[in-house]
Design an enzyme around this catalytic site. Sequence first.
Site, mmCIF file in Angstrom:
data_model
loop_
_atom_site.group_PDB
_atom_site.id
_atom_site.type_symbol
_atom_site.label_atom_id
_atom_site.label_comp_id
_atom_site.label_asym_id
_atom_site.label_seq_id
_atom_site.Cartn_x
_atom_site.Cartn_y
_atom_site.Cartn_z
ATOM 1 N N GLY A 204 38.193 29.677 36.177
ATOM 2 C CA GLY A 204 38.037 30.491 37.382
ATOM 3 C C GLY A 204 36.878 31.454 37.240
ATOM 4 O O GLY A 204 36.032 31.291 36.365
ATOM 5 N N ASN A 205 36.829 32.431 38.115
ATOM 6 C CA ASN A 205 35.782 33.464 38.019
ATOM 7 C C ASN A 205 36.331 34.774 38.569
ATOM 8 O O ASN A 205 37.492 34.862 38.957
ATOM 9 C CB ASN A 205 34.503 33.012 38.732
ATOM 10 C CG ASN A 205 34.741 32.782 40.209
ATOM 11 O OD1 ASN A 205 35.033 33.718 40.945
ATOM 12 N ND2 ASN A 205 34.657 31.533 40.649
ATOM 13 N N ARG A 206 35.476 35.783 38.574
ATOM 14 C CA ARG A 206 35.953 37.144 38.839
ATOM 15 C C ARG A 206 35.978 37.519 40.323
ATOM 16 O O ARG A 206 36.233 38.665 40.665
ATOM 17 C CB ARG A 206 35.049 38.153 38.116
ATOM 18 C CG ARG A 206 35.038 37.985 36.619
ATOM 19 C CD ARG A 206 34.010 38.922 36.001
ATOM 20 N NE ARG A 206 33.719 38.560 34.634
ATOM 21 C CZ ARG A 206 34.474 38.899 33.590
ATOM 22 N NH1 ARG A 206 35.558 39.606 33.774
ATOM 23 N NH2 ARG A 206 34.132 38.526 32.387
ATOM 24 N N SER A 207 35.704 36.597 41.209
ATOM 25 C CA SER A 207 35.643 36.978 42.630
ATOM 26 C C SER A 207 37.021 37.385 43.161
ATOM 27 O O SER A 207 38.009 36.665 42.990
ATOM 28 C CB SER A 207 35.095 35.814 43.455
ATOM 29 O OG SER A 207 35.217 36.119 44.820
#
Length: 393
Positions: A204-207
Amino acid sequence: MLTGRNIVLGVSGGVAAYKAAYLARRLVEAGAAVRCVMTESAGQFIGAQTLAAVTGEHPVEGFWDEPEVSPHTDLGHWADAMIIAPATAATIAKLAAGLSDNALIATALATESPIVLAPAMHTEMWNNAATQRNVALLSADGVTIVGPDRGALAGGDVGPGRMIEPEEIVAALSRILEGDLDGIRVMVTAGGTREAIDPVRYIGNRSSGKMGNAVALEAASRGAQVTLITTAPAPDALGIEVIAVETAQEMADQTWSRATAADVVVMAAAVADFRPQVAGEEKMRRADGMPHLELEPTPDILAGLAGMEDRPFLVGFAAEAGSLDGALHKATTKGVDLLVGNDVSRPGSGFATDTNEVTIYTSDGAAEHLPLLSKREAAGLLWDRIRDMRSQG
Ligand code: PMT
């Protein structure tokens, strides 16, 4: 500009209350009928008689001793829009909590019309985590926050916290009531996609979805018909259609299948570029040794939209760290109309913040750098550019 509109002006107790009379005058000059509701402490800074003289109506000052049986619901139903200016830290906190212990907050809770709120307080109070949390909550609830500006504050201090000028408040209100995006069909993507590794883990990512939510809320508040395709919690406001997705493939499927029905697509989501070729059906165990993950590319959603025969107006985002050269490159090569670059390594910018410092590029590489703004303000300026470019054909 505001001819025939009923505007409730809520005045709370800060030194900027003295500007409320001038704001009321500007609203009356723009054609609006104005009625005021003021807190007890606002009365320390401006006289009820002054507001009455400007608007032609005596302000509501409390629940009791008023000619109406239910002044807050009367005002709330009457209003086409409500402005709260100045909005002190206390008023912002009460509104965020729904604590209607005065007629101003009760009116704000009793109206279903749009609310524009102009904060005014000392810099430290504005920067305080509680105030920022409350402002973010209200913004997510669909309240339009305008300002504050930097400038001279009470007691000789200088810094952010000064109430934005009345003319700008009237302009923000007019944009909402005139609906300068009226009838435009908008699709926004938000949040970070998640690609399963096994039933427990994902890439995933930090958005957080805050930037996309701000873009969606701003468009909806200005009359657009908005679909938000998101992996993140969505604002429950203004009839935004929310499509929940998780993976890049799901986001691609939903975005592509709806794109022909959209006039404008804004891709604020952080979409994974790679995903595991195979997601394990069972949880990986440390005891089984080091796993080997084979990755494969995900669909490039933006490229798919850019390649459509009759494509919508297309806005991409680019999350870069350090230099925005990559954003400039994407602006000129991705087939978009606008590209919004943000340097996620800068304080207050990028992932999960309530603010962002963005540069808006056109496809010929021309750049417009915006200062650090709330994500909602940055979204507002982005929509101004989109509106202007679309109207120029
Ligand atoms: O959600 P927040 O916490 O508020 O954070 C906001 C943000 C930092 C996520 C946002 O401002 C932002 O920069 N979004 C784009 C992030 C990104 O994925 O940038 P990119 O350079 O990797 O992608 C460029 C563009 O292509 C983006 O519009 C992206 O949506 C799109 N893309 C990317 C990969 C892919 N497979 N398909 C795509 O369409």
